[in-house]
Scaffold this motif. Structure first.
Motif, PDB file in Angstrom:
ATOM      1  N   UNK A 137       0.844  -1.185   0.000  1.00  0.00           N
ATOM      2  CA  UNK A 137       0.000   0.000   0.000  1.00  0.00           C
ATOM      3  C   UNK A 137       0.882   1.238   0.000  1.00  0.00           C
ATOM      4  N   UNK A 138       0.656   2.182  -0.932  1.00  0.00           N
ATOM      5  CA  UNK A 138       1.536   3.355  -1.016  1.00  0.00           C
ATOM      6  C   UNK A 138       1.246   4.375   0.078  1.00  0.00           C
ATOM      7  N   UNK A 139       2.279   5.117   0.435  1.00  0.00           N
ATOM      8  CA  UNK A 139       2.106   6.235   1.364  1.00  0.00           C
ATOM      9  C   UNK A 139       1.611   7.478   0.626  1.00  0.00           C
ATOM     10  N   UNK A 140       2.022   7.604  -0.634  1.00  0.00           N
ATOM     11  CA  UNK A 140       1.686   8.771  -1.447  1.00  0.00           C
ATOM     12  C   UNK A 140       1.276   8.285  -2.837  1.00  0.00           C
ATOM     13  N   UNK A 141       0.253   8.913  -3.405  1.00  0.00           N
ATOM     14  CA  UNK A 141      -0.182   8.593  -4.762  1.00  0.00           C
ATOM     15  C   UNK A 141      -0.172   9.864  -5.595  1.00  0.00           C
ATOM     16  N   UNK A 142       0.469   9.794  -6.755  1.00  0.00           N
ATOM     17  CA  UNK A 142       0.542  10.936  -7.662  1.00  0.00           C
ATOM     18  C   UNK A 142       0.073  10.487  -9.035  1.00  0.00           C
ATOM     19  N   UNK A 143      -0.913  11.195  -9.569  1.00  0.00           N
ATOM     20  CA  UNK A 143      -1.354  10.966 -10.946  1.00  0.00           C
ATOM     21  C   UNK A 143      -0.516  11.853 -11.860  1.00  0.00           C
ATOM     22  N   UNK A 144       0.345  11.211 -12.661  1.00  0.00           N
ATOM     23  CA  UNK A 144       1.191  11.935 -13.617  1.00  0.00           C
ATOM     24  C   UNK A 144       0.448  12.008 -14.941  1.00  0.00           C
ATOM     25  N   UNK A 145       0.224  13.230 -15.419  1.00  0.00           N
ATOM     26  CA  UNK A 145      -0.538  13.453 -16.650  1.00  0.00           C
ATOM     27  C   UNK A 145       0.410  13.964 -17.727  1.00  0.00           C
ATOM     28  N   UNK A 146       0.557  13.203 -18.793  1.00  0.00           N
ATOM     29  CA  UNK A 146       1.380  13.632 -19.911  1.00  0.00           C
ATOM     30  C   UNK A 146       0.523  14.265 -20.988  1.00  0.00           C
ATOM     31  N   UNK A 147       1.000  15.344 -21.561  1.00  0.00           N
ATOM     32  CA  UNK A 147       0.277  16.001 -22.655  1.00  0.00           C
ATOM     33  C   UNK A 147       1.272  16.791 -23.484  1.00  0.00           C
ATOM     34  N   UNK A 148       0.928  17.066 -24.706  1.00  0.00           N
ATOM     35  CA  UNK A 148       1.797  17.856 -25.559  1.00  0.00           C
ATOM     36  C   UNK A 148       1.721  19.326 -25.132  1.00  0.00           C
ATOM     37  N   UNK A 149       2.816  19.892 -24.539  1.00  0.00           N
ATOM     38  CA  UNK A 149       4.172  19.376 -24.484  1.00  0.00           C
ATOM     39  C   UNK A 149       4.733  19.553 -23.075  1.00  0.00           C
ATOM     40  N   UNK A 150       4.041  19.057 -22.070  1.00  0.00           N
ATOM     41  CA  UNK A 150       4.561  19.169 -20.713  1.00  0.00           C
ATOM     42  C   UNK A 150       3.888  18.125 -19.823  1.00  0.00           C
ATOM     43  N   UNK A 270       6.530  17.141 -32.384  1.00  0.00           N
ATOM     44  CA  UNK A 270       7.524  18.138 -32.761  1.00  0.00           C
ATOM     45  C   UNK A 270       8.276  18.709 -31.567  1.00  0.00           C
ATOM     46  N   UNK A 271       7.628  18.884 -30.418  1.00  0.00           N
ATOM     47  CA  UNK A 271       8.294  19.457 -29.248  1.00  0.00           C
ATOM     48  C   UNK A 271       8.599  18.406 -28.184  1.00  0.00           C
ATOM     49  N   UNK A 272       8.807  17.179 -28.614  1.00  0.00           N
ATOM     50  CA  UNK A 272       9.136  16.098 -27.676  1.00  0.00           C
ATOM     51  C   UNK A 272      10.335  16.448 -26.803  1.00  0.00           C
ATOM     52  N   UNK A 273      11.352  17.063 -27.391  1.00  0.00           N
ATOM     53  CA  UNK A 273      12.582  17.364 -26.649  1.00  0.00           C
ATOM     54  C   UNK A 273      12.361  18.378 -25.541  1.00  0.00           C
ATOM     55  N   UNK A 274      11.226  19.083 -25.553  1.00  0.00           N
ATOM     56  CA  UNK A 274      10.954  20.095 -24.527  1.00  0.00           C
ATOM     57  C   UNK A 274      10.100  19.535 -23.390  1.00  0.00           C
ATOM     58  N   UNK A 275       9.729  18.253 -23.476  1.00  0.00           N
ATOM     59  CA  UNK A 275       8.916  17.650 -22.414  1.00  0.00           C
ATOM     60  C   UNK A 275       9.804  17.208 -21.262  1.00  0.00           C
ATOM     61  N   UNK A 276      10.344  18.178 -20.565  1.00  0.00           N
ATOM     62  CA  UNK A 276      11.234  17.937 -19.437  1.00  0.00           C
ATOM     63  C   UNK A 276      10.520  18.261 -18.136  1.00  0.00           C
TER      64      UNK A 276
END
Length: 321
Positions: A137-150, A270-276
């Protein structure tokens, strides 16, 4: 004496070229090693692990290299042995005996590769099963949302000043119920979302910053709004695809404070390299304070998680319950 009247042996030019090639290789190896920290050599190019799970990945990486090196040494040795001891004699020009097949050798080069692949498969499957386990069971849960471009980060937590329930929030409707079952009750939550131009205020590194508590198990629930991305925190030594219409998840326990670089590892446009992005691991107390700071800024609730689960995946999720 050679046929042209010279005393020079015909083998000498070849030996000289071989010596020159070996010298050049030695110079190249030593020159490139001048800026290399030899303390890092055992990791074979991997960064220093910063989670409890990462050493397992590092061990698998090192074992794979050891197996590849052993196989390479064997093959190189056989090649050198054949070229040195079975080259044509200068005094004998007849065709050597021709062998159509050799059953022991053919059996050897059939069985040995099968054994090698089987061993690598066993250790890979064993470690993958352990790394992807969600039994704890996790102590913390984070929903990571990916979208163009961040990236967007939904912190599924009970935070003062935030009301609601992550289990019924419409912005998290794309997440299957089997993940929501372990969400905290009445978790109003807070969020942070970035753009390609966002910068970490402490380091100046590009991208939004995901905060995590040291020593606590964090479960990442990965969703996408558009195309396939890949969530990769470099010193975690692990990455996972972020797929629209399908929710992925894994969990880690950070064990070292600091700010680490993350990026999208899947060509997503096109902006994949900026998804940091950045990952900032802090003490649990400072982490909780950060959530309160987000609530004070009005960043309460959740940003849309992504595309709803497709029918085929809904059936698969139902069958696995």
């Amino acid at each position: 004496m050679s046929p042209n009247g010279s005393d020079r042996s015909p083998r000498r030019p070849m030996r000289r070229k071989l010596l020159q090639a070996m010298t050049a290789g030695l110079v190249l190896a030593t020159a490139t090693g001048c800026s290399y920290n030899w303390e890092d050599f055992p990791r074979l190019g991997m960064p220093t692990p910063v989670t409890d799970e990462a050493p397992r990945i590092l061990s698998l990486w090192q074992g794979s290299w050891a197996a590849a090196l052993a196989t390479g040494v064997l093959v190189w040795g056989l090649i050198l042995w054949a070229t040195m001891f079975h080259r044509r004699s200068r005094t004998k020009v007849e065709v050597p005996p021709q062998t159509r097949y050799n059953m022991p050798i053919e059996a050897l080069y059939t069985v040995v590769p099968i054994i090698i692949v089987s061993v690598l498969f066993y250790f890979t499957a064993r470690d993958e099963s352990k790394l992807l386990s969600l039994e704890k069971k996790p102590d913390v849960t984070v929903n990571v949302v990916g979208f163009q471009w961040s990236w967007g980060f939904n912190y599924i937590e009970n935070v003062d000043g935030s009301t609601g329930d992550a289990k019924t929030d419409k912005n998290l409707a794309a997440i299957p119920d089997r993940f929501k079952a372990e969400f905290p009750a009445n978790a109003g939550g807070v969020y942070d979302v970035g753009t390609p131009g966002t910068r970490n205020p402490q380091t100046g590194n590009p991208g939004p910053t995901l905060w995590l508590p040291k020593g606590e198990t964090v479960r990442f629930v990965l969703t996408s709004r558009d195309v396939i991305h890949s969530f990769w925190v470099v010193p975690f030594l692990m990455k996972m695809d972020v797929i629209p219409g399908h929710t992925n998840s894994f969990q880690v326990t950070p064990n070292q404070e600091g700010t680490f670089m993350g990026k999208c590892a899947e060509l997503c446009g096109v902006d994949h390299s900026r998804m940091l992005f950045n990952v900032k691991v802090v003490s649990p107390e400072r982490y909780q304070q950060h959530l309160k700071d987000l609530a004070k800024k009005g960043q309460t609730g959740y940003v849309p998680a992504g595309i709803a689960q497709t029918s085929h995946e809904k059936n698969r999720e139902t069958n696995n319950l």
